[in-house]
Design a protein around this motif. Structure first.
Motif, short mmCIF file in Angstrom:
data_model
loop_
_atom_site.label_atom_id
_atom_site.label_comp_id
_atom_site.label_asym_id
_atom_site.label_seq_id
_atom_site.Cartn_x
_atom_site.Cartn_y
_atom_site.Cartn_z
N GLY A 281 0.77 -1.41 0.17
CA GLY A 281 -0.02 0.09 -0.17
C GLY A 281 0.78 1.30 -0.04
O GLY A 281 2.05 1.13 0.45
N GLU A 282 0.31 2.43 -0.35
CA GLU A 282 1.03 3.67 -0.48
C GLU A 282 1.92 3.97 0.77
O GLU A 282 2.93 4.43 0.91
CB GLU A 282 0.02 4.78 -1.02
N GLU A 283 0.87 3.93 2.11
CA GLU A 283 1.43 4.26 3.33
C GLU A 283 2.77 3.55 3.69
O GLU A 283 3.73 3.76 4.01
CB GLU A 283 0.52 4.09 4.26
N VAL A 294 12.61 9.46 -3.58
CA VAL A 294 12.40 10.51 -4.82
C VAL A 294 11.02 10.63 -4.61
O VAL A 294 10.22 9.55 -5.27
CB VAL A 294 13.31 10.10 -6.02
N LEU A 295 10.33 11.89 -4.61
CA LEU A 295 9.00 12.11 -4.82
C LEU A 295 8.83 12.71 -6.43
O LEU A 295 9.34 13.72 -6.54
CB LEU A 295 8.48 13.17 -3.88
N ASN A 300 1.33 17.66 -2.36
CA ASN A 300 0.57 17.06 -1.35
C ASN A 300 0.76 15.68 -0.77
O ASN A 300 -0.20 15.01 -0.24
CB ASN A 300 -0.71 17.55 -1.13
N GLN A 301 2.03 15.16 -0.97
CA GLN A 301 2.15 13.68 -0.65
C GLN A 301 2.60 13.36 0.77
O GLN A 301 2.31 12.42 1.51
CB GLN A 301 3.21 12.90 -1.49
N GLY A 321 5.99 20.58 -5.13
CA GLY A 321 5.06 20.75 -3.99
C GLY A 321 4.52 19.48 -3.32
O GLY A 321 3.55 19.34 -2.80
N PRO A 322 5.59 18.29 -3.35
CA PRO A 322 4.98 17.21 -2.67
C PRO A 322 4.93 17.13 -0.89
O PRO A 322 4.27 16.40 -0.49
CB PRO A 322 6.03 15.98 -3.19
N VAL A 323 5.69 18.11 -0.55
CA VAL A 323 5.85 18.36 0.91
C VAL A 323 5.07 19.43 1.27
O VAL A 323 5.44 20.49 0.86
CB VAL A 323 7.29 18.17 1.46
#
Ligand code: NAD
Length: 416
Positions: A281-283, A294-295, A300-301, A321-323
């Protein structure tokens, strides 16, 4: 205005610390122009569907606005504004003479046929034609857009002005005025930045595991380039799922082949060379232990809700903007160093600028020339940011904004 709020918080933090000129601060708080357009498209069924699109032009003190066009069902005005402001900062961090822009259409392009996609892209080009141009605003690809779409937009704009204008858009196929090295530029720029970080922090590739979220243009090339450098690719994911190795790593070249053939990175599970992998799963994926995360998917991850679970030593933002700003605080408390988007993924816009420059000056650079110029720009930018992080005792994101704003301050002095 959710995402734009994040951008403002990041800008404010840096502006406070460096004591930015108040007039410039007010100017940078708002995009200079935001346009909303409606695009009627005749579907293959004969039905007419009207799509909504945007273009945000944040700031042009350094040069023509520059920034991608995104096709996604979650595109909204706040997102486009935020992405355009980050483009202003990104161009300034690497010191290229372009400003910040961004565009998008609310659409799931996977639901459209090739013909519908072409009609939508040409319709969008006609709608924004009056406000773009090779000396005004130069779009490029972003999520779910590619060289073919750039070619359609260039063609439609050229019809609008009555002459072939390749410099109106970048990310075109090489046969249509594109630059060598543009396809890999975002990932390659990230690798050059990482090389500087590795030298500074003593990161040894062969002992460092990497997990990559997102396996498109940015993430897919990143996986392959890092694997070539000796990093251990431990996990990769796309919108359909996450693949992770229980021990050791795997070959991302094979992942790309399997994804191209079957549709997802997860289809590699259990195949030869992937006996050690499982789907998770993603979490669990994002919070798995690793050297570098690496995002490379969407914004908004990492948020206040999940930041505490992350166990990577470093996070490299290839996505924009992932964080979130709240997550930044939590990650810093945990000692996780974040290499921010406006530095880490600036290789894309840098080679886009090279493409534009070649187009408007009728030049053609070789792949090696592009790499030589790119490596210098990215490594200089890293050193500038790292220097400001030391000088202002701040995190790398704030230091990157300070680097950008210092350059904008000089440009603003000339405009007063
Ligand atoms: P892309 O459309 O080529 O790829 C996006 C990838 O992310 C796909 O593999 C998709 O399946 C995956 N994805 C989507 N949602 C996901 C999720 N929840 N979990 C895991 N994977 C998910 O897009 P791209 O061009 O690679 O852009 C990715 C990010 O990088 C975006 O934030 C974009 O703004 C940024 N970026 C791209 C460039 C560039 O030159 N392509 C330059 C700078 C920044």
């Amino acid at each position: 205005m959710a995402l734009y709020e994040n951008t403002l918080k990041q800008m404010d933090k840096a502006a406070d610390l460096m004591n930015l000129d108040h007039e410039l601060r007010d100017i940078l708080n708002e995009p200079q122009r935001v346009v909303s357009v409606s695009i009627p498209v005749r579907l293959d069924s004969g039905r007419l569907k009207v799509f909504k699109g945007y273009r945000s032009q944040h700031n042009n003190f350094a040069g023509p606005y520059k920034g991608g066009i995104r096709y996604h069902q979650q595109v909204d005005l706040s997102e486009v504004m935020a992405l355009s402001a980050w483009m202003t900062m990104k161009c300034s961090v690497v010191g290229i003479p372009m400003g910040g822009g961004k565009g998008g259409i609310i659409v799931n392009p996977k639901e459209l046929s090739e013909g519908e996609l072409e009609r939508l892209s040409r319709g969008y080009a006609r709608a924004i034609a009056p406000i773009i141009g090779d000396q005004v605003d130069v779009p490029a690809p972003d999520v779910n857009t590619n060289g073919q779409i750039m070619s359609w937009i260039k063609d439609e704009y050229s019809k609008f002005v009555g002459k072939d204008t390749p410099g109106v858009i970048t990310g075109k196929p090489i046969s249509d005025g594109g630059s060598e090295g543009r396809d890999t530029a975002t990932a390659q720029g990230g690798v050059f930045v990482l090389e500087e970080l590795a030298a500074e922090k003593g990161i040894v590739p062969s002992e460092t595991t990497v997990i990559i979220q997102g396996y498109g243009n940015a993430g897919g090339y990143m996986a392959k380039l890092l694997h070539k450098k000796g990093y251990i690719i431990k996990g990769v994911s796309d919108s359909r799922g996450c693949l992770i190795a229980s021990e050791g790593g795997f070959d991302p070249v094979r992942v790309s082949e399997i994804k191209a053939e079957k549709g997802s990175v997860t289809d590699a599970r259990g195949m030869e060379g992937f006996e050690n992998t499982e789907i998770c799963g993603e979490e669990d994926f994002l919070s798995a232990e690793c050297g570098i995360l690496v995002l490379a998917a969407l914004e908004n991850q990492v948020t206040a809700e999940n930041a505490d679970k992350f166990r990577a030593k470093y996070i490299l933002e290839l996505a924009n903007g992932p964080v979130t700003p709240e997550a930044d605080v939590i990650l810093a408390e945990k000692g996780i160093i974040v290499v921010p988007d406006i530095l880490a993924n600036a290789g894309g816009v840098t080679v886009s600028y090279f493409e534009w420059y070649q187009n408007v000056n009728d030049e053609k650079w070789t792949y090696d020339e592009v790499q030589e110029k790119l490596v210098k720009i990215m490594k200089d930018a890293y050193r500038d940011v790292s220097g400001n992080a030391t000088e202002y005792s701040c995190d790398m994101r704030t230091a990157a904004f300070i680097t950008a704003m210092k350059r904008l301050e000089v440009l603003y002095e000339d405009k007063k």
